[in-house]
Design a protein around this motif. Structure first.
Motif, PDB file in Angstrom:
ATOM      1  N   GLY A  39       0.857  -1.178   0.000  1.00 17.02           N
ATOM      2  CA  GLY A  39       0.000   0.000   0.000  1.00 17.02           C
ATOM      3  C   GLY A  39       0.891   1.224   0.000  1.00 17.02           C
ATOM      4  O   GLY A  39       1.400   1.658  -1.030  1.00 17.02           O
ATOM      5  N   GLU A  52      -5.060  -0.828  -6.686  1.00 15.67           N
ATOM      6  CA  GLU A  52      -6.025  -1.663  -7.405  1.00 15.67           C
ATOM      7  C   GLU A  52      -5.498  -2.085  -8.772  1.00 15.67           C
ATOM      8  O   GLU A  52      -5.691  -3.224  -9.189  1.00 15.67           O
ATOM      9  CB  GLU A  52      -7.371  -0.945  -7.539  1.00 15.67           C
ATOM     10  CG  GLU A  52      -8.155  -0.904  -6.244  1.00 15.67           C
ATOM     11  CD  GLU A  52      -8.350  -2.271  -5.579  1.00 15.67           C
ATOM     12  OE1 GLU A  52      -8.658  -3.263  -6.283  1.00 15.67           O
ATOM     13  OE2 GLU A  52      -8.177  -2.354  -4.350  1.00 15.67           O
ATOM     14  N   LYS A  55      -2.757  -4.667  -8.137  1.00 13.79           N
ATOM     15  CA  LYS A  55      -3.402  -5.917  -7.709  1.00 13.79           C
ATOM     16  C   LYS A  55      -3.977  -6.652  -8.922  1.00 13.79           C
ATOM     17  O   LYS A  55      -3.810  -7.869  -9.067  1.00 13.79           O
ATOM     18  CB  LYS A  55      -4.508  -5.621  -6.694  1.00 13.79           C
ATOM     19  CG  LYS A  55      -5.276  -6.846  -6.242  1.00 13.79           C
ATOM     20  CD  LYS A  55      -6.329  -6.464  -5.202  1.00 13.79           C
ATOM     21  CE  LYS A  55      -7.126  -7.670  -4.781  1.00 13.79           C
ATOM     22  NZ  LYS A  55      -8.472  -7.701  -5.345  1.00 13.79           N
ATOM     23  N   SER A  71      -3.655 -10.586  -2.347  1.00 14.56           N
ATOM     24  CA  SER A  71      -4.295  -9.921  -1.209  1.00 14.56           C
ATOM     25  C   SER A  71      -4.173  -8.402  -1.313  1.00 14.56           C
ATOM     26  O   SER A  71      -3.131  -7.875  -1.677  1.00 14.56           O
ATOM     27  CB  SER A  71      -3.638 -10.393   0.091  1.00 14.56           C
ATOM     28  OG  SER A  71      -4.083  -9.610   1.178  1.00 14.56           O
ATOM     29  N   ASP A  72      -5.249  -7.726  -0.944  1.00 13.66           N
ATOM     30  CA  ASP A  72      -5.230  -6.261  -0.896  1.00 13.66           C
ATOM     31  C   ASP A  72      -5.114  -5.748   0.549  1.00 13.66           C
ATOM     32  O   ASP A  72      -5.443  -4.614   0.840  1.00 13.66           O
ATOM     33  CB  ASP A  72      -6.460  -5.677  -1.582  1.00 13.66           C
ATOM     34  CG  ASP A  72      -7.769  -6.115  -0.930  1.00 13.66           C
ATOM     35  OD1 ASP A  72      -7.738  -6.856   0.071  1.00 13.66           O
ATOM     36  OD2 ASP A  72      -8.835  -5.715  -1.433  1.00 13.66           O
ATOM     37  N   GLU A  74      -2.669  -4.724   2.334  1.00 15.80           N
ATOM     38  CA  GLU A  74      -1.901  -3.489   2.517  1.00 15.80           C
ATOM     39  C   GLU A  74      -2.490  -2.339   1.710  1.00 15.80           C
ATOM     40  O   GLU A  74      -2.436  -1.191   2.136  1.00 15.80           O
ATOM     41  CB  GLU A  74      -0.427  -3.702   2.157  1.00 15.80           C
ATOM     42  CG  GLU A  74       0.302  -4.555   3.163  1.00 15.80           C
ATOM     43  CD  GLU A  74       1.806  -4.574   2.981  1.00 15.80           C
ATOM     44  OE1 GLU A  74       2.341  -3.895   2.081  1.00 15.80           O
ATOM     45  OE2 GLU A  74       2.471  -5.289   3.758  1.00 15.80           O
ATOM     46  N   ILE A  75      -3.056  -2.646   0.558  1.00 16.24           N
ATOM     47  CA  ILE A  75      -3.661  -1.609  -0.280  1.00 16.24           C
ATOM     48  C   ILE A  75      -4.814  -0.938   0.470  1.00 16.24           C
ATOM     49  O   ILE A  75      -4.979   0.279   0.411  1.00 16.24           O
ATOM     50  CB  ILE A  75      -4.162  -2.207  -1.618  1.00 16.24           C
ATOM     51  CG1 ILE A  75      -2.976  -2.705  -2.452  1.00 16.24           C
ATOM     52  CG2 ILE A  75      -4.991  -1.192  -2.398  1.00 16.24           C
ATOM     53  CD1 ILE A  75      -3.379  -3.557  -3.641  1.00 16.24           C
ATOM     54  N   LYS A  76      -5.624  -1.738   1.160  1.00 18.58           N
ATOM     55  CA  LYS A  76      -6.787  -1.201   1.877  1.00 18.58           C
ATOM     56  C   LYS A  76      -6.393  -0.370   3.098  1.00 18.58           C
ATOM     57  O   LYS A  76      -7.163   0.451   3.553  1.00 18.58           O
ATOM     58  CB  LYS A  76      -7.720  -2.333   2.311  1.00 18.58           C
ATOM     59  CG  LYS A  76      -8.463  -2.954   1.156  1.00 18.58           C
ATOM     60  CD  LYS A  76      -9.625  -3.822   1.591  1.00 18.58           C
ATOM     61  CE  LYS A  76      -9.227  -4.977   2.448  1.00 18.58           C
ATOM     62  NZ  LYS A  76     -10.278  -5.956   2.673  1.00 18.58           N
ATOM     63  N   SER A  77      -5.200  -0.610   3.623  1.00 17.11           N
ATOM     64  CA  SER A  77      -4.752   0.122   4.799  1.00 17.11           C
ATOM     65  C   SER A  77      -4.251   1.501   4.393  1.00 17.11           C
ATOM     66  O   SER A  77      -3.546   1.655   3.404  1.00 17.11           O
ATOM     67  CB  SER A  77      -3.629  -0.648   5.498  1.00 17.11           C
ATOM     68  OG  SER A  77      -3.112   0.120   6.552  1.00 17.11           O
ATOM     69  N   LYS A  78      -4.604   2.502   5.150  1.00 17.01           N
ATOM     70  CA  LYS A  78      -4.136   3.861   4.868  1.00 17.01           C
ATOM     71  C   LYS A  78      -2.800   4.138   5.556  1.00 17.01           C
ATOM     72  O   LYS A  78      -2.171   5.147   5.344  1.00 17.01           O
ATOM     73  CB  LYS A  78      -5.178   4.895   5.329  1.00 17.01           C
ATOM     74  CG  LYS A  78      -6.513   4.760   4.634  1.00 17.01           C
ATOM     75  CD  LYS A  78      -6.392   4.966   3.133  1.00 17.01           C
ATOM     76  CE  LYS A  78      -7.723   4.778   2.445  1.00 17.01           C
ATOM     77  NZ  LYS A  78      -7.584   4.205   1.124  1.00 17.01           N
TER      78      LYS A  78
END
Length: 188
Positions: A39, A52, A55, A71-72, A74-78
């Motif tokens: 992320g 995204e 990913k 897996s997302d 880390e992407i979903k974490s700010k």
């Protein structure tokens, strides 16, 4: 279950990433490998494509392989992504009774002792180190596994530069990834 965890920017994912995953999956007889596009990276500020998009390219690169999960987390974490935090989340999700293998390149292993809570990473998982050109090892520990993986002369930077110069990347990335990059005019 034996679970590998392979994080990176994957900006974009390329054939060396794919081959290293296949090699480690087979060599260590892992049941699955979780691919985690970073992320917000803790170690650099460079500009990456959206999580995204990265990913999606990872999904295209490993399409049809049931042992690979993208897996997302880390992407979903700010928040800034640290390996220890992601590892703890994955262990919490799967349960601590499994074996976890954190997969890193030799360039990362070289600085591993500077990572946030690196001792805890070694306590919770084995760290699998694959070869990178120009690097030789890092710290030694009973939970660090150095693999004699093939060396690949491919980097995401090389791919982005080729795209900027309107050169072909078909020899560097999986075919579906190349089409996705071209269709979406990425890195131009």
């Amino acid at each position: 279950m034996r679970i590998g965890i392979y994080g990176g920017s994957f900006n974009p994912i390329h054939k060396a990433h794919v081959e290293i995953v296949k090699f480690i999956l087979k060599k260590l007889e892992l049941d699955r490998i979780i691919i985690i596009p970073v992320g917000k990276a803790s170690h650099r500020d460079d500009i990456m494509l959206s999580g995204e998009l990265r990913k999606k390219m990872c999904e295209l690169a490993f399409e049809g392989n049931e042992k690979i999960i993208i897996s997302d987390i880390e992407i979903k974490s700010k928040k800034t992504s640290y390996t220890i935090d992601t590892l703890k989340k994955i262990i919490s999700f799967y349960g601590g009774h499994h074996e976890f293998y954190e997969i890193v390149g030799e360039d990362s292993a070289y600085n591993f002792s500077k990572w946030k809570e690196y001792e805890k990473i070694l306590e919770l998982s084995k760290v699998v180190v694959f070869r990178r050109e120009g690097f030789n090892g890092g710290i030694e520990h009973k939970n660090i596994i150095y693999l004699d993986t093939p060396l690949y002369d491919i980097s995401s930077t090389m791919i982005r530069n080729r795209i900027k110069n309107s050169e072909s990347i078909s020899d560097l990335v999986p075919e579906k990834v190349a089409k996705f990059i071209e269709t979406n005019k990425l890195y131009t």
